[in-house]
Design an enzyme around this catalytic site. Structure first.
Site, short mmCIF file in Angstrom:
data_model
loop_
_atom_site.label_atom_id
_atom_site.label_comp_id
_atom_site.label_asym_id
_atom_site.label_seq_id
_atom_site.Cartn_x
_atom_site.Cartn_y
_atom_site.Cartn_z
N ILE B 140 13.39 -21.26 -16.38
CA ILE B 140 12.05 -21.82 -16.49
C ILE B 140 11.87 -22.94 -15.47
CG2 ILE B 140 11.82 -21.22 -18.94
CD1 ILE B 140 12.12 -24.30 -19.52
N ASP B 141 12.97 -23.49 -14.98
CA ASP B 141 12.88 -24.63 -14.07
C ASP B 141 12.33 -24.27 -12.69
OD1 ASP B 141 13.86 -26.55 -15.83
OD2 ASP B 141 15.94 -25.99 -15.43
N ARG B 187 14.67 -31.49 -15.62
CA ARG B 187 15.67 -32.54 -15.44
C ARG B 187 15.63 -33.05 -14.00
NH1 ARG B 187 20.54 -29.96 -17.71
NH2 ARG B 187 19.91 -28.46 -16.14
#
Lengths: 405, 405
Positions: B140-141, B187
């Site tokens: 998904i990043d 992140r």
């Protein structure tokens, strides 16, 4: 000229606008009122004459509105004073309604809003003002008396149980899993948390434990529950209502409200999931714990609304119009469940004062003896309310929604 | 007898199983392998011989699997040692594959998983083992190099932008509104947070500010942004990536991982939303602030997956099979965007070592000069990826999902 006005109050739901559209459609059918006005920001905005004409909306806009979540007319949390103490606001409201030839005010809300319905109708009766005030229920909390359930609850339950299923799958992919804690809304009652019980895989509930505010939370029992299950299965899925309280009646994690706009002075809660997480870590069961606080998604996720809920929300709006044409006032339109299978309901009228300011708790007989889950009876009650889905009107891959002001 | 094996690794996505089904369907079409095996818990489980036969699944189960979120074969976060240091695991993997007559291993994962693809294929080449290892991207990043985007991202972006729209409506119903903070995953990169820019009402973005980890977070600028907007509009909608960092490169709110099962030693983050909330309160802008941390819902919400994403995830699985029949190994199947309107892609092969262990950041030229939002170019890039929705297979009002072990 004879008009009506509809307004929305309290916390939004996914289907609260479906009830507004129900009022408009009900009047289109009965042709009783010349115009359906919409009050902006509930009674607070009506007092400021913030009113629009919903009869001017196109059919297309009405269709989009029916499937738009959250109060499109805006909302308020405004408690009217006792008219025996101060009747200024009452005089003002009825003057404003008079100026617009409004014969009936439809007020969509929960138990606080039914207090407004009750007070305004009592005042009108007392003063011989020929205006009707009718309540239409909405609340995801499902905590209103004298109605089998409330519009908004079914969609919230569908969202919660779907997310439970999806996050359960997400939380069990590793050989070495952890503990997942889902925190639902439910300040006073466990109806929302209980709906997670519907999430099943191969016919078996994916949720290990559900803790409701209707029972006193016991740390010892909780830790025993979780430790035993974790040792057996290497994973535990826990659902907790935000309103869990200890044996002293204290919320497990309390954040005092510094929020001036909630004049009903409810305590603003948060953090029961984090509280449970730290409890598990302190007791060295496992450090691998995820907390998901659903927050306002559970009341705004129209993209996953229950078709049953949408249709009922709309139907109650229509019924409110019909009741008004029969001369009723000071009442709320409720739901009576005729049978569960096939599911069938009827509407009824209930005095708004009987609904106002009181809370229908989740039944104790639907809580397991261990107080860590709900029974099959609860599942049977909730199941029909999440049925069906609607075809979302989309634009570029996103739902098409409308805001009215 | 000639078989293949597919396994999943790293964090789940909504469409990671669509790629598994793609491998099965690709082989059904080409009839190249006798059996498609599934490895449970990625390479970690393959090393323990945890393997099932996907060719035994019924067509109905495959159809359900295609629309089931999260790794149905389980996952792992397992870093293989350098084979120059220790080749024991390599010998074991290839022995296990040999015993099952597996000629090709398909490995679905992100940049860490492409490290595994690269190492295994290099080892096989070095030792003259006639086995192929092919990577299929998922994350998904959206942070993989040499592919226009990654399967999983489109669905996450669709979920984030839909929830943004719905919670925006929820957060703006009162006459006296507050500030809403949506915390997305991400992140290292801002791809997920950026997708909130797609949420529009009447053609206008509902999001006021988006803060990405690609730029240094400035408290002063943030407080000025929020204060000015709040004074003007009486409400502010903020989207923040969990990975925001200050001028010293420190995460705004860092929780050190005590989680042993992530051997890639990533820092486990949380709480940037709460950090921003307390910053706003301390600076007395308003106490009315809601924080919503989307958590794992953004990677598991198959109920709202993008049809484009599902089809592409499936197609890459099929293409991986085709590439394997042509003898390729040590590569990942990537996506090339041919054109944006009408949207059209092609697949390509890229060496897995070029994708492994590196991160594709959100482009600086797509961040506004004020560093508090993304440009229209970013919206154009993301928009086609969220298009379309699928008909969910349901049972009693809930999606019907499958778990394979």
């Amino acid at each position: 000229m004879k008009n009506c006005l509809v307004a929305q109050s309290g916390g939004p739901t996914a289907v609260i606008n479906s009830s507004v559209v129900g009022v408009v459609e009900g009047n289109q059918k009965l042709r009783y009122y010349d115009n359906v006005y919409g009050g902006i920001n509930g009674i607070e905005g009506v007092l400021q004459n913030k009113i629009i004409n919903l009869s001017e909306l196109s059919d297309e806009d009405l269709e989009i509105l029916k499937y738009t979540p959250s109060s499109a007319l805006g909302s308020c949390r405004y408690k009217m004073k006792d008219f025996n103490v101060d009747e200024k606001e009452y005089i003002k409201v009825f003057d404003i309604l008079d100026a617009l030839d409004v014969e009936t005010l439809f007020y969509i809300g929960g138990n606080d809003s039914m207090d407004t319905v009750s007070k305004l109708s009592q005042y009108a009766k007392l003063k011989g003002i020929p205006k009707k005030i009718i309540g239409i229920p909405k609340t995801i909390d499902n905590d209103l008396f004298h109605t089998d359930h409330t519009p908004g609850y079914g969609s919230a339950a569908k969202y919660i149980s779907t997310i439970t299923l999806e996050t359960y799958l997400d939380s069990s992919v590793y050989s070495n899993n952890g503990i997942f804690i889902l925190e639902t809304m439910g300040r006073d009652t466990g109806w929302l948390a209980a709906s997670a019980s519907l999430a099943k895989l191969n016919g078996k509930s994916v949720v290990d434990f559900i803790y409701l505010p209707e029972t006193v939370f016991s740390k010892e029992q909780f830790l025993a529950d979780v430790e035993n299950r974790f040792q057996r299965n290497n994973k535990v899925y826990i659902v907790a209502s935000e309103g869990l309280k200890d044996e002293n009646g204290e919320y497990l994690f309390e954040v005092k409200s510094s929020n001036k706009h909630d004049s009903f002075s409810h305590v603003q809660l948060g953090g029961v999931g984090d509280y449970l997480k730290s409890l598990i870590i302190k007791n060295k069961i496992t450090p691998r714990i995820k907390v998901l606080e659903l927050g306002v998604t559970q009341r705004s996720a129209m993209h996953l609304a229950s078709q049953t809920d949408i249709l009922e929300a709309c139907r109650l709006g229509k019924e409110a119009v019909r009741y008004s044409t029969e001369g009723h006032t000071g009442c709320m339109v409720g739901i009576e469940r005729i049978q569960n299978s096939p599911y069938e309901i009827e509407t009824l009228r209930v005095e708004a004062c009987k609904v106002a300011n009181s809370i229908k708790y989740f039944p104790h007989q639907w809580i397991t003896p261990e107080k860590n889950n709900v029974t099959e009876k609860a599942v049977e009650y909730i199941a029909p309310l999440i049925r069906g889905s609607h075809k979302i009107i989309t634009e570029s891959g996103l739902p098409k929604y409308i805001k009215l002001y």
